[in-house]
Enzyme design. Structure first.
Site, PDB file in Angstrom:
ATOM      1  CE  LYS A  19      12.867  36.959  24.244  1.00  0.00           C
ATOM      2  NZ  LYS A  19      11.580  36.570  23.653  1.00  0.00           N
TER       3      LYS A  19
ATOM      4  CE  LYS B 188      11.429  32.924  25.232  1.00  0.00           C
ATOM      5  NZ  LYS B 188      10.255  32.649  24.387  1.00  0.00           N
TER       6      LYS B 188
END
Length: 326
Positions: A252, A199
């Site tokens: 992400k 992320k």
């Protein structure tokens, strides 16, 4: 030039679909749902056209709307009625996500993924317990090890409520191991973990922070989320989470990190998810509103690109819209 090989021959209608390398189906998509304990009506999210916060008594209706399009899975984000420094409501038995999970589980056959983080529950907006003196020294952020117990407790509370999958997103070192240990010791050994393993500290998250009231009150998250300049680091992060017990891993954002999605897919033997984030969603809407792009065509092309890069499942705000087309 030899014309014995003509790739165009297979591009005719009736053949294009037959030889398509990438397949996208509604079952590959995960729809985010925002559940808000502070409202008694649906509230549109201005920076994310077509998305809403829904009150608890409307969450089943919202999920059934998603299911009617063919999408079988949702991921839940909660906006609690109160926030404090430790995110106390994150693991409360009567918390907004816990109540939503129970309601959805009782009324539908939808698969529920629960996002496990503290940023929506803390009054400072960071993803864990703050280091000592952090409020007075904004360069300090989250105490990694002190946060692990809070994340583990939150994941266990979601599992107890009936979550099918828990998805830790705090980018806290050791979070998967801590959660796996807590789930196993609490009788939830069969509940899988989908880790937000790679992320990034991205500029594409802005609209989500409007949606979930999760913007940091000071500083930023660069000390615990990944540097967007790094690719090899993602492989190390993913490997660590799988070693600790992650059943699936997520990258992400998605579109700006397709190289990372592809590299992770080649490197691991667990399912790979990609999050087509709020900024990626909002920019296509903005361009469409100005007449610069066709929204449906660009959304579908984007999701096919993420799938082609290697994502087995895609978390996207376009889930319902594209599923209806598929």
């Amino acid at each position: 030039m030899s014309l014995h090989r003509r790739p165009r021959r297979l591009r005719r209608d009736g053949l294009r679909e037959l030889v398509a390398e990438t397949r996208l189906a509604p079952s590959d998509l995960v729809a985010p749902v925002f559940v808000d304990a502070t409202t008694d009506e649906r509230v549109s999210i201005e920076s994310m056209p077509g998305q809403e916060r829904v009150p608890l008594d409307a969450v089943v209706d919202r999920v059934q709307e998603v299911r009617a399009t063919g999408v079988e899975t949702v991921i839940l984000f909660g906006i609690p009625e109160a926030k404090d420094a430790r995110g106390t409501r994150a693991d409360a038995t009567d918390g907004v996500v816990q109540r939503a999970i129970r309601a959805i589980d009782d009324a539908t056959d939808v698969t529920v993924i629960s996002d496990v983080c503290l940023c929506e529950y803390t009054d400072h907006g960071h993803c864990g317990i703050l280091e000592a003196e952090a409020r007075d020294a904004p360069r300090l952020t989250v105490d990694n090890d002190a946060t692990l117990d809070r994340l583990a407790s939150t994941a266990a509370s979601h599992a107890a409520a009936g979550a099918d999958i828990v998805a830790p997103s705090a980018m806290t070192d050791g979070m998967v191991g801590a959660i796996r240990e807590r789930l196993d010791s609490s009788g939830y050994a069969d509940v899988p973990i989908l880790s937000y393993a790679a992320k990034y500290e991205s500029a594409f998250y802005g609209p989500f922070r409007d949606a979930a009231d999760g913007a940091p009150a000071f500083g930023d998250r660069r000390h615990y989320q990944m540097d967007p300049r790094n690719g090899d680091e993602a492989l190390r992060e993913v490997a660590l989470d799988i070693e600790q017990g992650a059943d699936a891993v997520m990258v992400k954002p998605a579109l700006a990190y397709l190289d990372v999605v592809s590299a992770v897919d080649r490197a691991v033997d667990v399912p790979v998810a990609a999050y087509n984030v709020s900024g990626e969603y909002a920019m296509l809407h903005a361009a469409s509103d100005r007449g610069w792009l066709d929204l449906d065509a660009t959304a579908l092309e984007s999701l096919n690109a993420i799938r082609r890069a290697g994502a087995d499942l895609i978390v996207t705000y376009f889930a319902e819209r594209i599923a209806a087309q598929l």
